[in-house]
Design a protein around this motif. Structure first.
Motif, PDB file in Angstrom:
ATOM      1  N   VAL A  38     -15.714  19.043  42.142  1.00  0.00           N
ATOM      2  CA  VAL A  38     -14.683  19.224  43.158  1.00  0.00           C
ATOM      3  C   VAL A  38     -14.417  20.710  43.377  1.00  0.00           C
ATOM      4  CG1 VAL A  38     -12.247  18.814  43.722  1.00  0.00           C
ATOM      5  CG2 VAL A  38     -13.601  16.999  42.659  1.00  0.00           C
ATOM      6  N   LYS A  39     -14.167  21.429  42.291  1.00  0.00           N
ATOM      7  CA  LYS A  39     -13.861  22.860  42.385  1.00  0.00           C
ATOM      8  C   LYS A  39     -14.622  23.567  41.269  1.00  0.00           C
ATOM      9  CE  LYS A  39      -9.974  26.055  42.287  1.00  0.00           C
ATOM     10  NZ  LYS A  39      -8.569  26.204  41.928  1.00  0.00           N
ATOM     11  N   THR A  40     -15.648  24.336  41.654  1.00  0.00           N
ATOM     12  CA  THR A  40     -16.509  25.007  40.673  1.00  0.00           C
ATOM     13  C   THR A  40     -16.743  26.461  41.066  1.00  0.00           C
ATOM     14  OG1 THR A  40     -18.476  24.242  41.836  1.00  0.00           O
ATOM     15  CG2 THR A  40     -17.688  22.855  40.027  1.00  0.00           C
ATOM     16  N   GLY A  94     -12.748  25.896  33.397  1.00  0.00           N
ATOM     17  CA  GLY A  94     -11.720  25.830  34.431  1.00  0.00           C
ATOM     18  C   GLY A  94     -12.097  24.987  35.640  1.00  0.00           C
ATOM     19  N   TRP A  95     -13.289  24.406  35.641  1.00  0.00           N
ATOM     20  CA  TRP A  95     -13.726  23.626  36.799  1.00  0.00           C
ATOM     21  C   TRP A  95     -13.007  22.285  36.884  1.00  0.00           C
ATOM     22  CZ3 TRP A  95     -19.793  24.271  36.749  1.00  0.00           C
ATOM     23  CH2 TRP A  95     -20.111  25.580  37.102  1.00  0.00           C
ATOM     24  N   ASP A  96     -13.000  21.710  38.083  1.00  0.00           N
ATOM     25  CA  ASP A  96     -12.421  20.384  38.332  1.00  0.00           C
ATOM     26  C   ASP A  96     -13.505  19.449  38.845  1.00  0.00           C
ATOM     27  OD1 ASP A  96      -9.709  20.997  37.706  1.00  0.00           O
ATOM     28  OD2 ASP A  96      -9.482  21.945  39.675  1.00  0.00           O
ATOM     29  N   PHE A  97     -13.444  18.213  38.382  1.00  0.00           N
ATOM     30  CA  PHE A  97     -14.397  17.186  38.778  1.00  0.00           C
ATOM     31  C   PHE A  97     -13.657  15.925  39.187  1.00  0.00           C
ATOM     32  CE2 PHE A  97     -16.544  19.967  35.838  1.00  0.00           C
ATOM     33  CZ  PHE A  97     -17.833  20.069  36.331  1.00  0.00           C
ATOM     34  N   LYS A  98     -14.339  15.074  39.938  1.00  0.00           N
ATOM     35  CA  LYS A  98     -13.863  13.716  40.185  1.00  0.00           C
ATOM     36  C   LYS A  98     -14.566  12.883  39.122  1.00  0.00           C
ATOM     37  CE  LYS A  98     -13.543  10.056  43.544  1.00  0.00           C
ATOM     38  NZ  LYS A  98     -14.027   9.518  44.797  1.00  0.00           N
ATOM     39  N   ALA A  99     -13.784  12.258  38.249  1.00  0.00           N
ATOM     40  CA  ALA A  99     -14.350  11.516  37.118  1.00  0.00           C
ATOM     41  C   ALA A  99     -15.197  10.333  37.593  1.00  0.00           C
ATOM     42  CB  ALA A  99     -13.232  11.016  36.210  1.00  0.00           C
TER      43      ALA A  99
END
Length: 139
Positions: A38-40, A94-99
């Motif tokens: 999502v945010k990398t 610090g990255w965000d993912f969709k599980a």
């Protein structure tokens, strides 16, 4: 003949009773989904290393928790430079993912993530100032 018709009619009623025509159909099982970035944002590339042409790829084993955050980040193979590896690790943490999901529920998933540092070509103008400063310092 009447008895045979009565028996067949009774069997048909019993067979149809199991169909429950007024019951709602069962919902299909939710299809599984894979983890998605999502945010990398890229890691910070130390300008001194970039100017010296030092680059490489750091690869990490990352456990993505059910909340989409990296729960574990372990170096699998390094770039050849400890500073680049640490910058990459800090960024990945610090990255965000969709599980990922299974049966409609979010689940923890393990993935491998490469992070590459590619020296800029041509060199940025600030490299010349850094090189001059290093020459003056005797480096």
């Amino acid at each position: 003949m009447k008895l045979q018709t009565l028996v067949l009619s009774s069997l048909a009623v019993v067979a149809l009773a199991g169909c429950k025509p007024n019951a709602a159909p069962e919902a299909p099982a939710a299809a599984p989904t894979d983890v998605a970035a999502v945010k990398t944002p890229p890691p910070q590339y130390p300008i001194e290393l970039a100017c010296q042409g030092i680059g490489g790829t750091s690869t990490f084993k990352v456990v993505i928790a059910a909340n989409g955050k990296p729960a574990e980040v372990a170096l699998v193979s390094g770039s050849g430079n400890a500073q680049l590896d640490e910058q990459a690790r800090t960024a990945v943490q610090g990255w965000d993912f969709k599980a990922a999901t299974r049966a409609g529920q979010t689940v923890s998933t393990t993935i491998q993530v490469p992070v590459s540092f590619n020296p800029p070509q041509p060199k940025p103008d600030e490299c010349f100032a850094i090189e001059e400063r290093l020459r003056q310092q005797g480096g």
